[in-house]
Design a protein around this motif. Structure first.
Motif, short mmCIF file in Angstrom:
data_model
loop_
_atom_site.label_atom_id
_atom_site.label_comp_id
_atom_site.label_asym_id
_atom_site.label_seq_id
_atom_site.Cartn_x
_atom_site.Cartn_y
_atom_site.Cartn_z
N VAL A 1 48.85 -31.13 -102.00
CA VAL A 1 49.72 -29.96 -101.85
C VAL A 1 50.11 -29.82 -100.39
O VAL A 1 49.27 -29.94 -99.50
CB VAL A 1 49.00 -28.67 -102.30
CG1 VAL A 1 49.85 -27.44 -101.99
CG2 VAL A 1 48.68 -28.71 -103.79
N GLU A 2 51.38 -29.58 -100.14
CA GLU A 2 51.85 -29.23 -98.80
C GLU A 2 51.55 -27.74 -98.62
O GLU A 2 52.28 -26.89 -99.14
CB GLU A 2 53.34 -29.51 -98.68
CG GLU A 2 53.89 -29.32 -97.27
CD GLU A 2 55.37 -29.64 -97.20
OE1 GLU A 2 55.73 -30.56 -96.46
OE2 GLU A 2 56.15 -28.96 -97.91
N HIS A 3 50.47 -27.45 -97.90
CA HIS A 3 49.93 -26.09 -97.87
C HIS A 3 50.94 -25.07 -97.32
O HIS A 3 51.01 -23.94 -97.79
CB HIS A 3 48.65 -26.05 -97.05
CG HIS A 3 48.01 -24.70 -96.99
ND1 HIS A 3 47.47 -24.06 -98.09
CD2 HIS A 3 47.84 -23.84 -95.94
CE1 HIS A 3 46.99 -22.89 -97.75
NE2 HIS A 3 47.21 -22.73 -96.45
N ASP A 4 51.73 -25.46 -96.34
CA ASP A 4 52.66 -24.52 -95.72
C ASP A 4 53.70 -24.01 -96.71
O ASP A 4 54.18 -22.89 -96.60
CB ASP A 4 53.35 -25.17 -94.52
CG ASP A 4 52.42 -25.35 -93.34
OD1 ASP A 4 51.33 -24.73 -93.34
OD2 ASP A 4 52.75 -26.12 -92.42
N GLY B 1 53.32 -24.69 -100.31
CA GLY B 1 52.74 -24.55 -101.64
C GLY B 1 53.31 -25.52 -102.66
O GLY B 1 53.07 -25.37 -103.86
N LEU C 1 49.26 -18.26 -102.08
CA LEU C 1 48.82 -19.42 -101.31
C LEU C 1 48.34 -20.50 -102.27
O LEU C 1 47.64 -20.20 -103.24
CB LEU C 1 47.69 -19.05 -100.34
CG LEU C 1 48.13 -18.21 -99.12
CD1 LEU C 1 48.17 -16.72 -99.47
CD2 LEU C 1 47.19 -18.44 -97.95
N ASP D 1 46.80 -24.61 -102.65
CA ASP D 1 46.15 -25.73 -101.96
C ASP D 1 45.57 -26.68 -102.99
O ASP D 1 45.49 -26.37 -104.18
CB ASP D 1 45.03 -25.22 -101.04
CG ASP D 1 44.75 -26.16 -99.87
OD1 ASP D 1 45.17 -27.34 -99.93
OD2 ASP D 1 44.11 -25.73 -98.90
N ASN D 2 45.18 -27.84 -102.51
CA ASN D 2 44.47 -28.81 -103.33
C ASN D 2 43.14 -28.22 -103.81
O ASN D 2 42.47 -27.51 -103.07
CB ASN D 2 44.24 -30.07 -102.49
CG ASN D 2 43.32 -31.07 -103.16
OD1 ASN D 2 42.14 -31.07 -102.92
ND2 ASN D 2 43.88 -31.89 -104.02
N ASN E 1 39.99 -28.80 -101.65
CA ASN E 1 39.96 -28.00 -100.42
C ASN E 1 39.41 -26.60 -100.67
O ASN E 1 38.57 -26.09 -99.92
CB ASN E 1 41.35 -27.89 -99.81
CG ASN E 1 41.79 -29.15 -99.10
OD1 ASN E 1 40.98 -30.01 -98.81
ND2 ASN E 1 43.07 -29.27 -98.85
N ARG F 1 43.38 -30.23 -93.50
CA ARG F 1 44.30 -30.63 -94.57
C ARG F 1 45.09 -31.88 -94.21
O ARG F 1 45.66 -32.52 -95.08
CB ARG F 1 45.27 -29.49 -94.87
CG ARG F 1 44.58 -28.23 -95.40
CD ARG F 1 45.60 -27.16 -95.75
NE ARG F 1 44.96 -26.04 -96.42
CZ ARG F 1 44.51 -24.95 -95.82
NH1 ARG F 1 44.61 -24.83 -94.50
NH2 ARG F 1 43.96 -23.97 -96.50
N GLY G 1 48.82 -32.71 -96.12
CA GLY G 1 47.99 -32.14 -97.17
C GLY G 1 47.18 -33.14 -97.97
O GLY G 1 46.61 -32.79 -99.00
N MET H 1 40.62 -18.09 -99.58
CA MET H 1 41.87 -18.54 -98.95
C MET H 1 42.84 -17.36 -98.78
O MET H 1 43.50 -17.22 -97.75
CB MET H 1 42.50 -19.64 -99.80
CG MET H 1 43.84 -20.14 -99.32
SD MET H 1 44.43 -21.60 -100.23
CE MET H 1 44.60 -20.93 -101.91
#
Length: 406
Positions: free
Chosen positions: A160-163, A165, A194, A196-197, A200, A238, A242, A384
Motif C-alpha cells: 500500500v502507498e501509505h500517503d 491509501g 488511513l 496500510d499493509n 505493518n 514503510r 510501501g 494508526m
C-alpha cells in the motif's frame, strides 16, 4: 526531562512548541492523572497558560476530571486525565479470505467486533461495501453515532502507498491496484481514513500492546503469504513505495525449482506459507489444502506435518538471519494464522537465526510468538488512526475549529 534556569522541569515534547493545547495533551495520553500545578512544573509553562489549555481540552472531551489530589492545606487541587471514550475508531483487518471490523475507543479498547468470511479477490467495492455496512452496525451496537467517529484505519493484505491509501500491484488482490480506498470509504464515513499493509499494522498493534520497550522490533506474519512489519528506532518503516518488509519474495537457497505465483522461482512464500506447506503434505498423500489443515495434522501428531512445519521455519530463518544482521532488532514476534499457532515453525526459525546471524546481533535477541494473536491487526489499525488524530497538530486544529464554530 531537562532543567530550566528557574529550576523547573521542561518536558522535551513541550519545549520549543510554545505550549499549545495539542502539545500539552501529549503528556496526558499516558492516562496518568495530573493537576494543573504538576503540568506547569513539568512543562515550564505559566499556570494560567496551563489552565486555559486544560479548559480547551476539557471542552473537546479529550480530557476529563480524574478526582482530586491530596492537599497540604486548603481546597484539594483537581486532577485531569485523558478520556479515551471521547471518540471512537473503526479498525479494519482485511485478509485474503476474511475481514475483521471493530469499534475501539481512543486507547484501542475494543467496544464491538465482528469477523466475517470475505474473499479479498471479490474486488475493492464489494469488500469495502461490506466493511462499511459492518462498521455502521458495530457503531450502533457500541451505542455510538457517526458523529463520535474519529477516523477509520484499514489493513490490506498487499503493498500500500501509505500517503494515498492506494494498493500497489497487490498479488492476491485482483481489481485493487491503484484503487482509491480513502475516497471510496469517505463517501459513507466522512472522517480521516488511513490505509496500510496488514503486516505493518500488526507490527504496530503487537508492539504497542505488548512490547513497548523494544524500539527495534520485527513482526513476521506467516499465513497465506509471508511478510514483515519493521519498527526501527521506534518508527514504523514503510520504505519508499510501501513495500518494505516483503519477505515473501526473497529467494530461499533450497527453492530453485519451486515456482512462486509472482513468476519467480525459490520465493520464501512458495516454500513456507500455509498453502505451500499444505501442498508439500498433499504430495506425501496427506489431506491438506490450507495452513489450518497443516496445524490440524500437527495437533493430531503427524510426524510428516511436524517435519514440514519445522522446515518451513528453517526457510523463514534463512531469510531472517540476513535481516537480523542488517537491522539488529531486539525482538522478533512470529504471528499470522500459521505463525501464532506453530511452535515447530518458531523452533525452526530460532535454529537457523541463532546459528547464522552474527553473535553480537543475537546477543540480546528474543524470538517469540504473538501475544496479541488475531487481534494484532485490529489493535494496530486503531493505533494508526489515533497516532494521527491525536497528534499535536490535529488536536490543535480541532480545538481552533471548535473555537471558530463557537
Amino acid at each position: 526531562m531537562t532543567n530550566t534556569a528557574a529550576g523547573r522541569a521542561t518536558h522535551p515534547d513541550i519545549q520549543g512548541l510554545q505550549g499549545r493545547a495539542g502539545d500539552l495533551f501529549q503528556l496526558l495520553r499516558d492516562g496518568r492523572a495530573r493537576t494543573r500545578a504538576e503540568l506547569a512544573l513539568t512543562t515550564g509553562l505559566a499556570r494560567s497558560t496551563v489552565a486555559s489549555r486544560i479548559d480547551a481540552l476539557i471542552g473537546s472531551g479529550l480530557v476529563g476530571p480524574a478526582g482530586e489530589a491530596s492537599s497540604s492545606g486548603g481546597r484539594p487541587p483537581s486532577r485531569f486525565a485523558f478520556n479515551p471514550a471521547a471518540r471512537v475508531v473503526l479498525a479494519v483487518d482485511v485478509g485474503a479470505t476474511h475481514a475483521v471490523v471493530a469499534v475501539t475507543d481512543l486507547a484501542a479498547g475494543i467496544l464491538a467486533e465482528r469477523r466475517v468470511e470475505q474473499e479479498v479477490a471479490d474486488g475493492a467495492e464489494a469488500v469495502l461495501d461490506r466493511i462499511i455496512a459492518l462498521g455502521l452496525e458495530l457503531l450502533a451496537e457500541a451505542g455510538r453515532g457517526l458523529g463520535d467517529l474519529a477516523g477509520t484505519g484499514i489493513g490490506l493484505p498487499g503493498p500500500v502507498e501509505h500517503d494515498t491509501g492506494r494498493p500497489v500491484k497487490p498479488p492476491i488482490m485482483p481489481g485493487w491496484d491503484g484503487f482509491n480506498v480513502v475516497e471510496y470509504v469517505q463517501r459513507s464515513l466522512p472522517v480521516p481514513v488511513l490505509v496500510d499493509n496488514d503486516v505493518n499494522i500488526m507490527a504496530l498493534g503487537e508492539r504497542t500492546a505488548h512490547w513497548p520497550e523494544h524500539d527495534n522490533f520485527l513482526f513476521i506474519k506467516v499465513a497465506t503469504g509471508v511478510g514483515a512489519g519493521i519498527i526501527s528506532s521506534g518508527q514504523l518503516q514503510r520504505g519508499a513505495n510501501g513495500t518494505a518488509g516483503d519477505l515473501g519474495h526473497v529467494r530461499v537457497p533450497r527453492g530453485d525449482n519451486v515456482l512462486c505465483r509472482c513468476g519467480n522461482y525459490g520465493c520464501l512464500e512458495a516454500l513456507a506459507s500455509g498453502p505451500a506447506v499444505a501442498r508439500q503434505l498433499q504430495e506425501l498423500g496427506l489431506d491438506a489444502a490450507t495452513g489450518a489443515d497443516v496445524l490440524r495434522l500437527v495437533r493430531a501428531g503427524s510426524t510428516q506435518a511436524v517435519q514440514a512445519l519445522r522446515q518451513a521455519g528453517r526457510d523463514v530463518g534463512d531469510v531472517l538471519a540476513t535481516v537480523v544482521n542488517l537491522l539488529n532488532p531486539s525482538m522478533i514476534v512470529i504471528g499470522g494464522s500459521v505463525g501464532e499457532a506453530g511452535e515447530h515453525l518458531v523452533a525452526g526459525i530460532r535454529e537457523v537465526v541463532y546459528r547464522r546471524s552474527l553473535p553480537l546481533a543475537t546477543a540480546h535477541l528474543r524470538i517469540g510468538i504473538s501475544m496479541a494473536g488475531s487481534r494484532a491487526a485490529i489493535l494496530g489499525a486503531s493505533q494508526m488512526v489515533t497516532q494521527h488524530v491525536l497528534s499535536p497538530d490535529v488536536v490543535e486544529a480541532g480545538l481552533a475549529g471548535s473555537a471558530v464554530a463557537g
